[in-house]
Design a protein around this motif. Structure first.
Motif, PDB file in Angstrom:
ATOM      1  N   ASP A 108       0.808  -1.226   0.000  1.00 11.10           N
ATOM      2  CA  ASP A 108       0.000   0.000   0.000  1.00 11.10           C
ATOM      3  C   ASP A 108       0.838   1.272   0.000  1.00 11.10           C
ATOM      4  N   GLN A 124      -3.231  -0.982  -3.993  1.00 14.55           N
ATOM      5  CA  GLN A 124      -4.202   0.114  -4.027  1.00 14.55           C
ATOM      6  C   GLN A 124      -4.646   0.467  -5.442  1.00 14.55           C
ATOM      7  N   SER A 125      -4.112  -0.210  -6.443  1.00  8.62           N
ATOM      8  CA  SER A 125      -4.454   0.083  -7.835  1.00  8.62           C
ATOM      9  C   SER A 125      -4.846  -1.207  -8.543  1.00  8.62           C
ATOM     10  N   PHE A 258      -3.423   5.016  -8.163  1.00  8.45           N
ATOM     11  CA  PHE A 258      -2.724   5.371  -6.931  1.00  8.45           C
ATOM     12  C   PHE A 258      -1.262   4.946  -7.019  1.00  8.45           C
TER      13      PHE A 258
END
Length: 293
Positions: A108, A124-125, A258
């Motif tokens: 993350d 996170q992507s 992100f």
């Protein structure tokens, strides 16, 4: 001395092209790109692998368009997960070792210390999620696997940060570079060398399969990386005049996907098990003429 058989996927990519170059003359190579082998097609993968019967499969194929993946999740998953799984299933069928390249994006990016292999993953992507899914698929399908997580890959071939900086340095007087994302630039040739060294040791009865981190040293921000690139570019007379570099925050450069703020990878395990040192990315900048096109 026996020449081992290597199946290389993504052979035209940054790492794949280096693998092919470094293995030339040392091994029997079947180098494939997306036209020669669609890794998302299990029947095709099984057919090629059963015909060639490699000792080692190195999966350097990947969907790496991080921002585009946000709108092409199915395609990213097909290549990064299903394709990896197909290769692992085929490797298991013929008793081959599979080495699969993964990424710092499985974390993350909120950690304070360099990430170890045992740290919790939390991508996170879409890109990070599909790469993690690929890791898990490979681990489930073939016990004789290596997952090699790396970061900030660059090479003389293909699009990358160095080429972008040199191109923009010729076009603009000032550049804003993100200064609050920290990681490890990693030369693709060093990744290829690490994969080959690991495969050779595994073939010589080193049975330390599993997940490993391999990236560059020292850790830097994108801004610090850019500063070093431009310093070298001026010294090597690639650029006669340097742009003014301004440090900007991630929020000043919004992207669809992100980006981890901290994606430094701890490379202690690969050093301890295989004797492989981190990539010396600064050494890889000593001839920027190769990136100047």
């Amino acid at each position: 001395m026996k020449k081992y058989k290597y199946l290389i996927t993504g052979a035209n990519g940054q790492v794949g092209s280096q693998l092919v170059a470094q293995l030339q003359g040392k091994a029997e190579i079947l180098a494939t790109d997306r036209n020669a082998l669609d890794i998302t097609d299990r029947a095709s993968v099984l057919q090629i692998v059963n015909e060639f019967r490699p000792d080692v499969i190195i999966n350097a194929a990947a969907y790496t368009a991080v921002d585009k993946a946000e709108s092409e999740a199915n395609l990213a998953h097909a290549i990064n997960c299903t394709g990896a799984e197909n290769l692992a299933i085929a490797a298991n069928e013929v008793g081959a070792i599979i080495l699969h390249i993964s990424t710092d994006y499985v974390f993350d990016g909120k950690g304070e210390k360099p990430y170890r292999e045992t740290d919790p993953v939390a991508p996170q992507s879409v890109y990070g999620k599909t790469k993690l899914a690929g890791e898990l698929a490979v681990q489930a399908a073939c016990a004789r696997h290596i997952i090699l997580r790396t970061a900030w890959v660059f090479n003389e071939h293909g699009n990358n940060f160095i080429k972008t900086m040199i191109r923009l340095g010729k076009q603009r007087d000032t550049l804003g570079i993100v200064g609050d994302q920290f990681g490890s630039p990693t030369y693709a040739g060093d990744i290829a060398n690490a994969l080959i060294l690991i495969s050779e040791q595994l073939m010589n009865n080193n049975q330390n399969f599993g997940v490993y981190h391999f990236s560059g040293s020292p850790y830097v921000s994108w801004f610090e990386f850019a500063c070093e690139i431009f310093t070298q570019a001026q010294q090597q007379q690639i650029l006669s005049q340097l742009p003014v570099l301004n440090k900007i925050a991630t929020e000043d450069y919004p992207t669809p996907a992100f980006r981890p703020a901290h994606s430094r990878l701890d490379c202690g395990k690969i050093q301890a098990v295989f004797g492989i040192q981190p990539s010396d990315w600064q050494r890889a900048l000593t001839d920027l003429s190769k990136y100047n096109n």
